[in-house]
Design an enzyme around this catalytic site. Structure first.
Site, mmCIF file in Angstrom:
data_model
loop_
_atom_site.group_PDB
_atom_site.id
_atom_site.type_symbol
_atom_site.label_atom_id
_atom_site.label_comp_id
_atom_site.label_asym_id
_atom_site.label_seq_id
_atom_site.Cartn_x
_atom_site.Cartn_y
_atom_site.Cartn_z
ATOM 1 N N LYS A 47 0.891 -1.176 0.036
ATOM 2 C CA LYS A 47 -0.033 -0.085 0.033
ATOM 3 C C LYS A 47 0.954 1.238 0.047
ATOM 4 C CE LYS A 47 -2.188 1.611 3.771
ATOM 5 N NZ LYS A 47 -2.154 2.896 4.084
ATOM 6 N N ASP A 82 -3.584 4.333 -1.781
ATOM 7 C CA ASP A 82 -4.227 4.609 -0.817
ATOM 8 C C ASP A 82 -4.443 6.056 -0.646
ATOM 9 O OD1 ASP A 82 -5.866 4.833 1.269
ATOM 10 O OD2 ASP A 82 -4.159 4.329 2.971
ATOM 11 N N LYS A 93 -7.435 7.977 -1.036
ATOM 12 C CA LYS A 93 -8.800 8.436 -0.519
ATOM 13 C C LYS A 93 -9.331 9.688 -1.098
ATOM 14 C CE LYS A 93 -7.708 6.650 4.231
ATOM 15 N NZ LYS A 93 -6.365 6.181 4.480
ATOM 16 N N ASP A 147 -14.017 14.538 -3.679
ATOM 17 C CA ASP A 147 -14.206 15.791 -4.428
ATOM 18 C C ASP A 147 -15.559 15.727 -5.082
ATOM 19 O OD1 ASP A 147 -13.402 18.259 -5.877
ATOM 20 O OD2 ASP A 147 -11.571 17.765 -5.330
ATOM 21 N N ILE A 148 -15.760 16.544 -6.045
ATOM 22 C CA ILE A 148 -17.030 16.345 -6.951
ATOM 23 C C ILE A 148 -16.755 15.578 -7.832
ATOM 24 C CG2 ILE A 148 -17.466 19.100 -6.911
ATOM 25 C CD1 ILE A 148 -16.140 19.351 -9.513
ATOM 26 N N THR A 177 -11.571 5.849 11.379
ATOM 27 C CA THR A 177 -11.509 5.304 12.659
ATOM 28 C C THR A 177 -11.184 6.190 13.702
ATOM 29 O OG1 THR A 177 -9.401 4.399 12.152
ATOM 30 C CG2 THR A 177 -11.257 2.856 12.033
ATOM 31 N N ARG A 224 3.617 -1.616 10.582
ATOM 32 C CA ARG A 224 4.634 -1.739 11.638
ATOM 33 C C ARG A 224 5.294 -3.020 11.876
ATOM 34 N NH1 ARG A 224 2.269 2.807 14.765
ATOM 35 N NH2 ARG A 224 0.562 2.033 13.757
HETATM 36 O O1 C5P Z 1 1.477 -0.067 11.246
HETATM 37 P P1 C5P Z 1 -0.142 -0.350 11.118
HETATM 38 O O2 C5P Z 1 -0.205 -1.874 10.938
HETATM 39 O O3 C5P Z 1 -0.625 0.176 12.225
HETATM 40 O O4 C5P Z 1 -0.457 0.246 9.748
HETATM 41 C C1 C5P Z 1 -1.673 0.264 9.217
HETATM 42 C C2 C5P Z 1 -1.972 0.971 8.114
HETATM 43 O O5 C5P Z 1 -3.322 1.066 7.782
HETATM 44 C C3 C5P Z 1 -1.464 2.560 8.086
HETATM 45 O O6 C5P Z 1 -0.860 2.847 6.689
HETATM 46 C C4 C5P Z 1 -2.836 3.328 8.320
HETATM 47 O O7 C5P Z 1 -2.770 4.581 7.955
HETATM 48 C C5 C5P Z 1 -3.764 2.480 7.661
HETATM 49 N N1 C5P Z 1 -5.089 2.403 8.241
HETATM 50 C C6 C5P Z 1 -5.317 2.226 9.701
HETATM 51 N N2 C5P Z 1 -6.685 2.294 9.952
HETATM 52 C C7 C5P Z 1 -7.762 2.849 9.278
HETATM 53 C C8 C5P Z 1 -7.236 2.957 7.803
HETATM 54 C C9 C5P Z 1 -6.012 3.050 7.502
HETATM 55 O O8 C5P Z 1 -4.378 1.942 10.327
HETATM 56 N N3 C5P Z 1 -8.976 3.134 9.741
#
Ligand code: C5P
Length: 233
Positions: free
Chosen positions: A34, A61, A63, A66-67, A119, A210
């Site tokens: 991603k 990703d 997201k 917009d119009i 979230t 991570r």
């Molecule tokens: O490092 P980690 O596993 O927490 O990364 C999760 C990825 O998913 C990050 O790129 C984060 O921005 C994305 N993400 C998230 N929660 C969401 C939507 C996207 O953690 N609700």
């Protein structure tokens, strides 16, 4: 449990070299990746191309919100990059979602998915935005709208997945972040789910950052997560 390349590794790097050095430690047959707003804003289509030349399929990703005309053009531009998946905000509304879906060519189009409720937004924040419903009710409303407009799926938490699985068509894709292998630390994620559990709850693709990007040996970590999935009955 069968492993069908459901893992999407989140490339949350600020530096191109660090990102590409990391990718050199992963097998593109075993995961997708991603690319988000930070990397894309820094390095753009050239980075997409470098990642693709290493054999990886990309979830872009960005997201879009917009119009309708602008989002349709942006989604088409993303498709021109040859990426695997792209996303928009469902709260852009029906006309925007339909325009985005119609903008994609039938063959070789990327999967088009939508973000429902971020979230980072809870009940109080939704109230401030004039939305009186509970976040989960708003998620179901926006996911249903997304399916109705012909998109392929939504990003959601694995905890919401069983509810969405029930309410939506079987081939509607659920893409879930907040994944942590058993025993890994949560970092800043509040409600984590293991890879196996997320798939059992009906997720189709798991976004994981991570635990792999910060592992001493990313290739071995990826392999151990795949083993964890395959060992689950
Ligand atoms: O490092 P980690 O596993 O927490 O990364 C999760 C990825 O998913 C990050 O790129 C984060 O921005 C994305 N993400 C998230 N929660 C969401 C939507 C996207 O953690 N609700």
């Amino acid at each position: 449990m069968k492993y069908n390349k459901q893992l999407i590794v989140a490339l949350d790097f600020s530096d191109e070299k660090a990102c590409l050095d990391f990718l050199d430690q992963l097998n593109p047959d075993l995961c997708r990746v991603k690319i988000g707003k930070e990397l894309f804003t820094h390095y753009g289509p050239a980075l997409v191309s470098s990642v693709q030349s290493r054999g990886f399929e990309i979830f872009l990703d960005l997201k879009f919100h917009d119009i309708p005309n602008t989002v349709a053009a942006a989604v088409r531009a993303a498709a021109d990059l040859g990426i695997w998946m792209v996303n928009v905000h469902a709260s852009g509304g029906r006309a925007m979602l339909e325009a985005a879906s119609d903008a994609l060519p039938d063959s070789q189009a990327p999967l088009l998915i939508a973000v429902t409720v971020l979230t980072s937004l809870g009940e109080q924040e939704l109230k401030e935005l004039g939305i009186a419903d509970k976040p989960e009710d708003q998620v179901i409303r926006l996911a249903s709208l997304t399916a109705d407009c012909g998109l392929d799926g939504v990003v959601c938490s694995a905890r919401e997945a069983p509810l969405l699985r029930q309410a939506l068509p079987a081939d509607f894709k659920l893409v879930t972040p907040g994944i942590r292998p058993a025993g890994d630390k949560a970092d800043d994620q509040k409600r984590i789910v293991t890879p196996t559990d997320a798939l059992a709850r009906g997720s189709d693709y798991l976004v994981i950052g991570r635990p792999i990007t910060r592992a001493d040996n990313p290739g071995a970590k990826l392999a151990s997560i795949i083993e964890e999935i395959q060992a689950a009955s």
